[in-house]
Each structure stands twice: as C-alpha cells, then as structure tokens.
Design a protein around this motif. Structure first.
Motif, PDB file in Angstrom:
ATOM      1  N   TYR A  97      30.642  26.571  37.084  1.00 31.87           N
ATOM      2  CA  TYR A  97      32.050  27.399  36.823  1.00 31.87           C
ATOM      3  C   TYR A  97      32.514  27.656  38.305  1.00 31.87           C
ATOM      4  O   TYR A  97      31.540  28.185  39.189  1.00 31.87           O
ATOM      5  CB  TYR A  97      31.747  28.644  35.913  1.00 31.87           C
ATOM      6  N   ALA A 134      35.288  29.789  40.552  1.00 33.58           N
ATOM      7  CA  ALA A 134      36.777  30.570  40.690  1.00 33.58           C
ATOM      8  C   ALA A 134      37.099  30.539  42.166  1.00 33.58           C
ATOM      9  O   ALA A 134      36.597  30.513  43.030  1.00 33.58           O
ATOM     10  CB  ALA A 134      36.384  31.810  40.297  1.00 33.58           C
ATOM     11  N   TRP A 180      40.064  32.493  44.467  1.00 30.41           N
ATOM     12  CA  TRP A 180      41.016  33.609  44.419  1.00 30.41           C
ATOM     13  C   TRP A 180      41.263  34.133  45.749  1.00 30.41           C
ATOM     14  O   TRP A 180      40.625  33.602  46.792  1.00 30.41           O
ATOM     15  CB  TRP A 180      40.728  34.751  43.434  1.00 30.41           C
ATOM     16  N   SER A 197      43.952  35.652  41.206  1.00 26.65           N
ATOM     17  CA  SER A 197      43.260  34.380  40.944  1.00 26.65           C
ATOM     18  C   SER A 197      44.135  33.208  41.024  1.00 26.65           C
ATOM     19  O   SER A 197      45.232  33.225  40.408  1.00 26.65           O
ATOM     20  CB  SER A 197      42.614  34.601  39.348  1.00 26.65           C
ATOM     21  N   SER A 226      42.435  29.614  40.333  1.00 21.46           N
ATOM     22  CA  SER A 226      42.217  28.668  39.613  1.00 21.46           C
ATOM     23  C   SER A 226      40.799  29.112  39.067  1.00 21.46           C
ATOM     24  O   SER A 226      40.068  29.858  39.976  1.00 21.46           O
ATOM     25  CB  SER A 226      41.872  27.299  40.523  1.00 21.46           C
ATOM     26  N   VAL A 227      40.419  29.044  37.917  1.00 21.71           N
ATOM     27  CA  VAL A 227      39.094  29.209  37.310  1.00 21.71           C
ATOM     28  C   VAL A 227      38.966  28.075  36.453  1.00 21.71           C
ATOM     29  O   VAL A 227      39.545  27.482  35.454  1.00 21.71           O
ATOM     30  CB  VAL A 227      39.187  30.507  36.370  1.00 21.71           C
ATOM     31  N   TYR A 265      36.454  26.387  34.101  1.00 21.02           N
ATOM     32  CA  TYR A 265      35.152  26.652  33.018  1.00 21.02           C
ATOM     33  C   TYR A 265      35.362  25.825  31.710  1.00 21.02           C
ATOM     34  O   TYR A 265      36.175  25.383  31.571  1.00 21.02           O
ATOM     35  CB  TYR A 265      35.226  28.223  33.033  1.00 21.02           C
ATOM     36  N   LEU A 304      31.567  33.481  32.206  1.00 20.76           N
ATOM     37  CA  LEU A 304      32.411  33.693  33.110  1.00 20.76           C
ATOM     38  C   LEU A 304      32.014  34.935  34.077  1.00 20.76           C
ATOM     39  O   LEU A 304      32.374  35.057  35.334  1.00 20.76           O
ATOM     40  CB  LEU A 304      33.896  34.104  32.514  1.00 20.76           C
ATOM     41  N   TRP A 364      33.785  37.181  41.787  1.00 23.81           N
ATOM     42  CA  TRP A 364      35.289  37.024  41.105  1.00 23.81           C
ATOM     43  C   TRP A 364      35.618  37.725  39.968  1.00 23.81           C
ATOM     44  O   TRP A 364      36.605  38.376  39.847  1.00 23.81           O
ATOM     45  CB  TRP A 364      35.570  35.415  40.667  1.00 23.81           C
ATOM     46  N   TRP A 365      34.578  37.859  39.046  1.00 21.49           N
ATOM     47  CA  TRP A 365      34.825  38.621  37.661  1.00 21.49           C
ATOM     48  C   TRP A 365      35.069  40.151  38.119  1.00 21.49           C
ATOM     49  O   TRP A 365      36.088  40.864  37.545  1.00 21.49           O
ATOM     50  CB  TRP A 365      33.426  38.691  37.035  1.00 21.49           C
ATOM     51  N   GLY A 385      38.775  38.664  37.748  1.00 20.03           N
ATOM     52  CA  GLY A 385      38.521  37.822  36.395  1.00 20.03           C
ATOM     53  C   GLY A 385      38.614  38.939  35.060  1.00 20.03           C
ATOM     54  O   GLY A 385      39.190  38.677  34.177  1.00 20.03           O
ATOM     55  N   THR A 391      43.498  28.587  34.513  1.00 16.22           N
ATOM     56  CA  THR A 391      42.318  28.181  33.699  1.00 16.22           C
ATOM     57  C   THR A 391      42.607  26.459  33.940  1.00 16.22           C
ATOM     58  O   THR A 391      43.438  25.894  33.851  1.00 16.22           O
ATOM     59  CB  THR A 391      42.457  28.244  32.188  1.00 16.22           C
TER      60      THR A 391
END
Lengths: 177, 299
Positions: free
Chosen positions: A48, A50, A52, A62, A64-65, A67, A80, A86-87, A91, A102
């Motif tokens: 995964y 991320a 940002w 953000s 791009s992520v 997942y 995630l 990032w979370w 996120g 996404t």
C-alpha cells in the motif's frame, strides 16, 4: 467528472494563500517518480502506498493512495491504517475511494506520476515550503516513509531526490510547465 | 466515628485496580486505530501482576458497556472466560471513537446492631442503602466507591462526543485524544474527581512488556491544579494508566506507588519535607479508581 474537479478546486483553500495569484498563466506540474523495489521474499504482496504533501500550518493533502480498493465488502480498506503516518496526517479524514486519489496497488518497478497545480488532488499551491511524503506499507512486510522537501513556486530545473532503503527505492520530484 | 479498615481491607481484595499484592486490572484491545467502513476489535481482559500478561485471573465481562461514537449504547459480543483471561469482541460500525468501559459504583461501610459490628453486603448501591441497614442499627459508617476501567478505539477519524464526563468518580477528559498518541510526543489528559478537576491526583503510567526488559519504566505523575497531567511517550506500545484515591493503593495518596528506586519524576515533587502518609482516623474514605490502556504508535 467536471463537477467533481470543480469541487476539488474549491476545497483547496486549506493549503495557504490561494486566490488569483496561485493560478499562473501556464499550469505547473509536479512530476514524481517512485520506485517500488523487487523483493526476494517468500510471501510478497504489493505495498500500500500513500503520497501526500504537507505545509506547516496547513491541512495535509493526499495526492495518491494505492491500495486494494476493489475487494469485496471494502476489505482492502482495513489495512489503510497501517500506512500509519499518512493515516494520521490525512487518510483518516478522507472519504474513500476518493476521485483522482484512489488507485490500484502497483507492481515492483518505476512509476511515474504527474500532478498539475490548480487541478485534481494537488489543487492550488500557495508559495511556501512543502514536503512531499511517500509512505509504503506491505502486508507481512515492513513499512517505510521517504520525504521530498520542495519550495513553491519551484526554481526552474529544480530536482529533489531521495532513496528508500527497504520498502521504497529511488524517488524523485521534478517540476514542469 | 470508628474507622473500618478491616472492612476496607476485605473489600479491597475485590476491587479494582490493585490489591496490596499489586494485581492490576486491564483490558487490552487488539487495535485502537482502525480503517474501513466497519471493523472489529477483540479485547483481552484480565487481572494480573504484570501488564499485559494473563497470568492470574480473568476479568468479569458482564459489567462492560460500549458507548458508540454518537453516544448510543453498543454491545460486546462473543464474550468468553478462560482460566487466565476473558475475551470479547466489539463490532465497530460507525465512524469515530468508541468507549469500552467497566464502570461500577457502590457503598461500603458498617453499622452496629445488638452490640455487633456488621458490614454492608457486597454490591450495595447508594439507592439501596436504606434497605440494607436494619432498623435499630447504630454507628452507621459508609463511604462511596467508584471504579472505572475504560479503553478507547477509533474507526476512521477520532471524535470526542463520548468524553462528556458523568460527574462520578475519577474520569479522564482528553486534551490530547487517546487514540492519537505517538511516541516522542507529549499528550495531555485532564482528570476529574466527581466532576471537578482532580488537583494533585497521582497518576501512574506503566508500559507493557516487562517480561522482555529489566526496568519497569513506571512514570509517576502528579496532576496540576486543573487536574492535568502531561505524558511524553518514550516508545510506542501499550501503556497501562492508573489513578486512585482513598484506598492507599497503587498511585493513590499513601500508596506504595510513589518513590520508586528509579526516582520517577513524580516522586517528592511537592517539596522538600516528605509528607507522612495520611491515614486519618475517622469514617471510611471516599474511594475512586481509574484504569485505562492507551496505545502509543510509532511516528
């Protein structure tokens, strides 16, 4: 899609002075290259990832992520939070899947991305010092974050590079018009 | 005005969070920070010497209440009791912060009847007090006790709706959200006693995992006049938080928790003259205890 982009634009005021100044005649782009290393492990899952940007005093944004967004019952979203920096930064405040943010997980190799100032997830950027973060977390594997500091507006020909050591390879940021 | 320490002692063995043998009650969630539209946490609940090892007794789960992010009542599922620990699950279906808590209040005390001292039965509550004291009883001594053992888990972004204090016992009101803790950062929590700032409350923080290191790493903190304590987390992991008053127990006034051999930051903070532990003769003291488990993430 047009309606969504317009919404995204109006939602970008958080990252500093926007207004008319921030929309130059020619759109500037952030061109990012991200290497996902090929790992020799018994059980490999694509990480995964991320991406940002942060600016002091502004809400992180953000870009791009990557997942497993297409698993049944949204099961892919369970992990995630393991992209933990990032979370926390962005996120957990996002409604996912997010348009233009996404994406599917990517295989090992070099991946090129481009973001246009004033458009999509990047939105308008006020002048100042920013950091672009790339964080990767891999199922049954490790996690790594790499930072690319940059100033906006960028100097012509500016390049920012960094090298991951475990879950990420070379990452580079260039700027274009 | 006779002291009833015998009763207090007998009851202490049944109460949270720690008896004289320093048994600690705790709940350990499988996760405190969760993503997705819905998720589950499973919780271990036990009473043991060392956090968070199940080695002594399971914790009863019948008193555990779940408060959902919007304030409504949730439920625990799949509760089971093993030899050393209980487990149960909570299904998180709403975005925000949940409280999982075991809160109890009661009254302890004694009275004299026909020349004999009798204890109030276990489980006596304030509203039932009149019915458990027989006619003709004299020298009635009572004291309220309030125990709270709570943990927090968050699906998505943290929320604060559930943190409205009830005004009973020791409660924690976050300044820093308890599901937004990162090692190396300072977190501030305010403690209340019966709804008012618990000035000078002794708060003990112990990192889990003692089995694999030598030093306990206990932090002894003292709340300021607003009941606030500041904790800087030395490393990621699960931390046991405890505060109590009136029991002479760990973390409380007169308790053994203070000046540890490693010279914790709270030891002797109030000045040069060591105050002798106050054990005033008189009616039984108001007792209140607070326990929580906090997860601190890596940066």
């Amino acid at each position: 899609m047009q309606i969504r982009y317009r919404l995204a634009l109006t939602g970008t005021a958080a990252l500093g002075a926007v207004g008319t100044l921030a929309a130059p005649a020619t759109a500037q782009t952030l061109n990012l290259s991200v290497a996902i290393p090929r790992l020799s492990v018994a059980e490999y899952h694509r990480p995964y990832v991320a991406i940002w940007i942060e600016k002091e005093g502004a809400t992180p944004r953000s870009l791009s992520v990557w997942y497993d967004y297409d698993m049944k019952n949204g099961e892919g979203t369970k992990w995630l939070r393991d992209v933990r920096q990032w979370w926390r930064a962005s996120g957990r405040a996002l409604k996912l899947p997010a348009d233009g943010v996404t994406g599917a997980t990517k295989a090992p190799g070099d991946h090129k991305l481009s973001f246009t100032a004033g458009k999509g997830p990047l939105g308008a950027l006020g002048p100042g010092n920013y950091t672009l973060f790339i964080e990767a977390a891999r199922e049954v594997g490790g996690r790594e974050v790499v930072r690319l500091p940059f100033a906006w507006p960028p100097k012509p020909g500016a390049t920012v590079k960094a090298q991951g050591s475990t879950e990420l390879g070379a990452v580079a940021l260039t700027f274009g018009k | 005005m006779k002291a009833t320490y015998l009763i207090a002692g007998a009851l202490a063995a049944l109460m949270l969070p720690a008896t004289a043998q320093a048994h600690r009650q705790w709940m350990l969630p499988s996760s405190t920070t969760l993503s997705g539209d819905e998720s589950w946490v499973t919780v271990d609940a036990a009473i043991s010497n060392d956090v968070f090892y199940f080695e002594h007794f399971p914790m009863a789960t019948d008193g555990i209440a779940v408060t959902e992010p919007d304030g409504s009542t949730g439920k625990i599922e799949n509760a089971a009791k093993g030899r050393y620990r209980s487990t149960f699950d909570v299904h998180l279906t709403k975005p925000g912060t949940y409280r999982i808590a075991n809160v109890s209040t009661g009254v302890m005390g004694s009275y004299m009847l026909n020349g004999k001292q009798e204890r109030l039965p276990r489980g006596t509550t304030k509203d039932k007090l009149a019915s458990v004291i027989p006619a003709g009883a004299t020298d009635v001594q009572t004291a309220e006790m309030s125990n709270r053992n709570e943990i927090f888990v968050t699906l998505g972004a943290p929320t604060t709706t559930i943190f409205k204090p009830t005004g009973t016992g020791i409660e924690m009101v976050p300044v820093t959200h308890p599901n937004d803790l990162v090692s190396g950062e300072a977190a501030t929590f305010q403690f209340l006693l019966d709804g008012k700032p618990a000035a000078d409350l002794k708060v003990t923080v112990i990192p889990g995992g003692i089995r694999y290191r030598d030093a306990l790493g206990q932090m002894d903190l003292t709340a300021d006049k607003d009941g606030k304590v500041v904790v800087t987390w030395p490393e990621p992991g699960m931390y046991w938080v405890n505060a109590s008053i009136g029991g002479g127990r760990e973390g409380g006034p007169g308790g053994p928790g203070g000046p540890g051999g490693m010279g914790g930051p709270g030891a002797g903070a109030l000045g040069a003259a060591p105050t002798p532990p106050a054990r005033p003769a008189g009616p039984p003291q108001r007792r209140a205890a607070y326990v929580s488990t906090l997860e601190v993430l890596a940066p």
